[in-house]
Design a protein around this motif. Structure first.
Motif, PDB file in Angstrom:
ATOM      1  N   UNK A 147     -29.202  21.176 -24.248  1.00 20.24           N
ATOM      2  CA  UNK A 147     -28.629  22.321 -24.959  1.00 20.24           C
ATOM      3  C   UNK A 147     -28.046  21.872 -26.292  1.00 20.24           C
ATOM      4  N   UNK A 148     -27.399  20.714 -26.314  1.00 21.09           N
ATOM      5  CA  UNK A 148     -26.800  20.200 -27.549  1.00 21.09           C
ATOM      6  C   UNK A 148     -27.852  19.978 -28.624  1.00 21.09           C
ATOM      7  N   UNK A 149     -28.966  19.351 -28.265  1.00 19.75           N
ATOM      8  CA  UNK A 149     -30.056  19.153 -29.209  1.00 19.75           C
ATOM      9  C   UNK A 149     -30.623  20.488 -29.693  1.00 19.75           C
ATOM     10  N   UNK A 175     -20.623  24.713 -31.643  1.00 17.82           N
ATOM     11  CA  UNK A 175     -21.006  25.532 -30.487  1.00 17.82           C
ATOM     12  C   UNK A 175     -21.096  24.683 -29.226  1.00 17.82           C
ATOM     13  N   UNK A 176     -21.723  23.522 -29.334  1.00 15.94           N
ATOM     14  CA  UNK A 176     -21.893  22.648 -28.172  1.00 15.94           C
ATOM     15  C   UNK A 176     -20.553  22.109 -27.683  1.00 15.94           C
ATOM     16  N   UNK A 177     -19.699  21.711 -28.628  1.00 18.93           N
ATOM     17  CA  UNK A 177     -18.395  21.152 -28.252  1.00 18.93           C
ATOM     18  C   UNK A 177     -17.528  22.201 -27.569  1.00 18.93           C
ATOM     19  N   UNK A 204     -10.218   9.686 -17.904  1.00 20.85           N
ATOM     20  CA  UNK A 204     -10.956  10.832 -18.438  1.00 20.85           C
ATOM     21  C   UNK A 204     -11.460  10.544 -19.849  1.00 20.85           C
ATOM     22  N   UNK A 205     -10.605   9.978 -20.689  1.00 21.66           N
ATOM     23  CA  UNK A 205     -11.010   9.663 -22.055  1.00 21.66           C
ATOM     24  C   UNK A 205     -12.175   8.679 -22.059  1.00 21.66           C
ATOM     25  N   UNK A 206     -12.071   7.626 -21.261  1.00 20.61           N
ATOM     26  CA  UNK A 206     -13.144   6.626 -21.190  1.00 20.61           C
ATOM     27  C   UNK A 206     -14.417   7.237 -20.642  1.00 20.61           C
ATOM     28  N   UNK A 207     -14.288   8.070 -19.600  1.00 19.23           N
ATOM     29  CA  UNK A 207     -15.456   8.699 -18.979  1.00 19.23           C
ATOM     30  C   UNK A 207     -16.192   9.601 -19.965  1.00 19.23           C
ATOM     31  N   UNK A 208     -15.439  10.291 -20.815  1.00 23.56           N
ATOM     32  CA  UNK A 208     -16.067  11.181 -21.801  1.00 23.56           C
ATOM     33  C   UNK A 208     -16.820  10.389 -22.868  1.00 23.56           C
ATOM     34  N   UNK A 209     -16.368   9.164 -23.126  1.00 21.06           N
ATOM     35  CA  UNK A 209     -17.023   8.333 -24.137  1.00 21.06           C
ATOM     36  C   UNK A 209     -18.295   7.676 -23.609  1.00 21.06           C
ATOM     37  N   UNK A 210     -18.406   7.560 -22.289  1.00 24.85           N
ATOM     38  CA  UNK A 210     -19.556   6.886 -21.693  1.00 24.85           C
ATOM     39  C   UNK A 210     -20.665   7.900 -21.391  1.00 24.85           C
ATOM     40  N   UNK A 213     -12.614  12.855 -26.204  1.00 25.09           N
ATOM     41  CA  UNK A 213     -13.629  11.930 -25.707  1.00 25.09           C
ATOM     42  C   UNK A 213     -15.056  12.384 -25.936  1.00 25.09           C
ATOM     43  N   UNK A 214     -15.304  13.693 -25.867  1.00 21.45           N
ATOM     44  CA  UNK A 214     -16.679  14.168 -26.009  1.00 21.45           C
ATOM     45  C   UNK A 214     -17.077  14.422 -27.459  1.00 21.45           C
ATOM     46  N   UNK A 215     -16.096  14.403 -28.369  1.00 21.19           N
ATOM     47  CA  UNK A 215     -16.378  14.731 -29.769  1.00 21.19           C
ATOM     48  C   UNK A 215     -17.378  13.778 -30.445  1.00 21.19           C
ATOM     49  N   UNK A 216     -17.219  12.441 -30.324  1.00 17.25           N
ATOM     50  CA  UNK A 216     -18.165  11.545 -30.994  1.00 17.25           C
ATOM     51  C   UNK A 216     -19.613  11.752 -30.558  1.00 17.25           C
ATOM     52  N   UNK A 217     -19.836  11.853 -29.253  1.00 15.54           N
ATOM     53  CA  UNK A 217     -21.200  12.027 -28.748  1.00 15.54           C
ATOM     54  C   UNK A 217     -21.783  13.352 -29.199  1.00 15.54           C
ATOM     55  N   UNK A 218     -20.971  14.409 -29.199  1.00 16.02           N
ATOM     56  CA  UNK A 218     -21.452  15.728 -29.620  1.00 16.02           C
ATOM     57  C   UNK A 218     -21.889  15.703 -31.072  1.00 16.02           C
ATOM     58  N   UNK A 219     -21.101  15.070 -31.920  1.00 18.36           N
ATOM     59  CA  UNK A 219     -21.440  14.993 -33.346  1.00 18.36           C
ATOM     60  C   UNK A 219     -22.718  14.197 -33.556  1.00 18.36           C
TER      61      UNK A 219
END
Length: 235
Positions: free
Chosen positions: A85-87, A101-103, A149-155, A184-190
């Protein structure tokens, strides 16, 4: 106390029964759910994200709303990969708007999972997320404590949805969960949105695989560095 527990159990069973009945017996909802699963299955199997893109675009001006709801739906139905969905969002709306939107929709999905777990309890969550997956997240929480949680979101290899369910079963406060998830999810989403906005079709799947390997390497290095610094401070 005992009556209170029995009452809560009855309420939980009743809610689950109503939801299942709606999904099974109300034809428009049942048909829509089946179609969504079919679309995701085809995209995952073929590696062609144009399938999901076409499905979202078929709703016209409601496309952003549908995408938002799809992200929440995939959060509840953990086996569906969110990155598809993000792509697609990036390809349809541009990488900046797609990332927003994805974030935001992923955040909404995380909150829904968190409260499903908190309200319905472990037995219900195990049926949604899987007992084995939930146990692995439990161990992760025990190991990393307040940073889990923060680490899990980054992985990228940690299930976003199972982590949300798992967090809801712990004593963590909502806002601690919310901010750790958002950050945590912001870097991957961007990153995924930026790449997704430039590429099309099956190429995205290939690039996603490369990015996962790259992200894992970087994150392992970062976590190891943080851990070493923390250990030195203690000494």
């Amino acid at each position: 106390m005992k009556n209170s527990v029995i009452k809560k159990t009855i309420i939980r069973i009743a809610i689950i029964a109503v939801i299942v009945a709606i999904c099974i017996f109300i034809d428009p909802i049942n048909t829509t759910i089946k179609k969504v699963f079919m679309v995701f299955k085809m995209a995952s199997t073929t590696g062609n994200l144009d399938i999901i893109k076409g499905y979202i675009l078929s709703f016209g001006i409601w496309a952003p709303v549908v995408s938002f709801l799809l992200m929440i739906f995939q959060s509840i139905a953990a086996p569906i990969p969110a990155f598809l969905i993000t792509f697609s969002n990036a390809a349809i709306f541009g990488w900046v708007k797609g990332a927003i939107l994805s974030w935001s929709s992923a955040m909404a999905g995380a909150v829904v999972c968190f409260y499903i777990a908190r309200f319905l309890g472990r037995d219900s969550v195990e049926k949604l997320a899987g007992k084995t997956s939930l146990e692995s997240v439990d161990k992760f929480f025990e190991r990393y404590g307040s940073y889990a949680i923060l680490i899990a979101r980054l992985l990228p290899f940690m299930s976003f949805d199972v982590v949300s369910y798992g967090a809801g079963l712990t004593s963590i406060g909502f806002w601690s969960f919310f901010w750790a998830t958002g950050l945590g999810q912001l870097p991957a989403t961007i990153i995924y949105s930026y790449v997704g906005g430039m590429l099309t079709g099956g190429t995205k799947m290939f690039v996603f695989g490369l990015m996962i390997l790259f992200a894992v390497s970087i994150l392992i290095f970062m976590i190891k560095s943080m851990w070493n610094k923390k250990s030195k401070v203690k000494l």
